[in-house]
Design a protein around this motif. Structure first.
Motif, PDB file in Angstrom:
ATOM      1  N   LYS A 134       0.798  -1.221   0.000  1.00  0.00           N
ATOM      2  CA  LYS A 134       0.000   0.000   0.000  1.00  0.00           C
ATOM      3  C   LYS A 134       0.837   1.280   0.000  1.00  0.00           C
ATOM      4  N   VAL A 135       2.110   1.178   0.286  1.00  0.00           N
ATOM      5  CA  VAL A 135       2.936   2.380   0.357  1.00  0.00           C
ATOM      6  C   VAL A 135       3.148   2.944  -1.053  1.00  0.00           C
ATOM      7  N   GLU A 136       3.303   4.248  -1.145  1.00  0.00           N
ATOM      8  CA  GLU A 136       3.482   4.889  -2.449  1.00  0.00           C
ATOM      9  C   GLU A 136       4.779   4.453  -3.124  1.00  0.00           C
ATOM     10  N   SER A 137       5.884   4.430  -2.362  1.00  0.00           N
ATOM     11  CA  SER A 137       7.181   4.010  -2.904  1.00  0.00           C
ATOM     12  C   SER A 137       7.745   2.934  -1.989  1.00  0.00           C
ATOM     13  N   VAL A 138       7.928   1.715  -2.525  1.00  0.00           N
ATOM     14  CA  VAL A 138       8.407   0.594  -1.711  1.00  0.00           C
ATOM     15  C   VAL A 138       9.888   0.780  -1.398  1.00  0.00           C
ATOM     16  N   PRO A 139      10.365   0.111  -0.335  1.00  0.00           N
ATOM     17  CA  PRO A 139      11.813   0.121  -0.085  1.00  0.00           C
ATOM     18  C   PRO A 139      12.561  -0.493  -1.269  1.00  0.00           C
ATOM     19  N   VAL A 140      13.749   0.036  -1.532  1.00  0.00           N
ATOM     20  CA  VAL A 140      14.525  -0.410  -2.693  1.00  0.00           C
ATOM     21  C   VAL A 140      15.683  -1.277  -2.205  1.00  0.00           C
ATOM     22  N   PHE A 141      15.672  -2.534  -2.642  1.00  0.00           N
ATOM     23  CA  PHE A 141      16.754  -3.457  -2.301  1.00  0.00           C
ATOM     24  C   PHE A 141      17.996  -3.091  -3.126  1.00  0.00           C
ATOM     25  N   PRO A 142      19.197  -3.196  -2.554  1.00  0.00           N
ATOM     26  CA  PRO A 142      20.410  -2.882  -3.335  1.00  0.00           C
ATOM     27  C   PRO A 142      20.469  -3.710  -4.617  1.00  0.00           C
ATOM     28  N   GLY A 143      20.656  -3.017  -5.719  1.00  0.00           N
ATOM     29  CA  GLY A 143      20.665  -3.656  -7.032  1.00  0.00           C
ATOM     30  C   GLY A 143      19.392  -3.434  -7.812  1.00  0.00           C
ATOM     31  N   CYS A 144      18.340  -2.884  -7.174  1.00  0.00           N
ATOM     32  CA  CYS A 144      17.060  -2.625  -7.854  1.00  0.00           C
ATOM     33  C   CYS A 144      16.854  -1.139  -8.135  1.00  0.00           C
ATOM     34  N   GLU A 145      17.878  -0.308  -7.918  1.00  0.00           N
ATOM     35  CA  GLU A 145      17.707   1.145  -8.038  1.00  0.00           C
ATOM     36  C   GLU A 145      17.446   1.593  -9.472  1.00  0.00           C
ATOM     37  N   THR A 146      17.923   0.835 -10.440  1.00  0.00           N
ATOM     38  CA  THR A 146      17.808   1.288 -11.835  1.00  0.00           C
ATOM     39  C   THR A 146      16.423   1.055 -12.425  1.00  0.00           C
TER      40      THR A 146
END
Length: 247
Positions: A134-146
């Protein structure tokens, strides 16, 4: 000679029988055709007449008028006057003490000093945490930033976690402690506003499996925190771990 005559007689009898049989079938067919044929009726031979009832008309035209809506009578209620509350006085009577007669007193109020008004602190309406879905922006796991979209980052987050669990979780503990069949471990943790893993909760069939799940979740690296309305927030993630013990 006698034998030849007998053969001719037999042949003549057979021919006569066949002729009679054919004649009988032909006669039967003709009779069926005669008595079962559907008669064809020509519409031009039928004189169809529809008689209309006689109408007496007096030669007067009437113009249709829409019915007028009925007026609903409104009941007017008169104020109820209680006679005991009024006192009849003479018109010539002089009022000597108006303060006694007119009992309405003016309302006195003191002006408010604007400097004395204290501003209230803004109320934080956001909940203490947000669900991962439900969050607008999910946490970003290292390596998924792109990745571009929030949906792609969420899928990458789940895939990275699944790979760590499949590599690091010791499934041999189940067989070691006498467990059999399918084992389901329900875990939940928070990715706080700093991106750290906190508040790990585990429910398992054996304490050793619970401890192993906590150990593996603590291996997750620090992440880019989730955001709500542009502000970093705590995001709660649920991670089920399922494996089967081969006997």
């Amino acid at each position: 000679m006698s034998n030849k005559h007998n053969a001719n007689v037999q042949k003549s009898t057979l021919v006569n029988f066949q002729i009679g049989l054919i004649a009988s079938l032909l006669f039967t067919y003709v009779m069926f055709e005669v008595y079962t044929a559907t008669p064809i009726i020509n519409d031009s031979d039928i004189d169809l007449t529809i008689e209309e009832p006689d109408v007496d008309w007096d030669g007067v035209y009437k113009i249709y008028e829409e019915p007028k809506p009925k007026e609903v009578a409104r009941k007017s209620t008169k104020p109820v006057v209680i006679p005991e509350q009024f006192k009849v006085i003479d018109n010539d009577t002089k009022i000597t003490d108006p303060d006694k007669v007119f009992k309405n007193k003016p309302i006195e109020s003191t002006p408010i000093d604007p400097s004395s008004i204290i501003d209230a602190d803004p109320v934080d309406e956001d909940p203490p945490f947000f669900d991962f879905v439900k969050v607008e922006s999910v946490p970003v796991f290292p390596g998924c930033e792109t990745l571009g979209t929030n949906k792609e980052k969420a899928a990458c987050f789940s895939e990275k976690i699944r790979k760590i669990v499949s590599r690091k979780f010791n499934t041999g503990l189940g067989e070691k402690y006498g467990l059999t069949g399918v084992q389901r471990i329900y875990t939940q943790f928070d990715v706080d506003a700093d991106g750290m893993i906190k508040n790990i909760q585990v429910r398992a069939a054996h304490p050793k499996l619970k401890k192993e799940a906590q150990r593996v979740i603590n291996l997750f690296p620090q992440m880019t925190p989730g955001k709500q309305r542009g502000r970093a927030v705590t995001v709660k993630y649920q991670l089920p771990i399922v494996f089967k013990i081969q006997n």
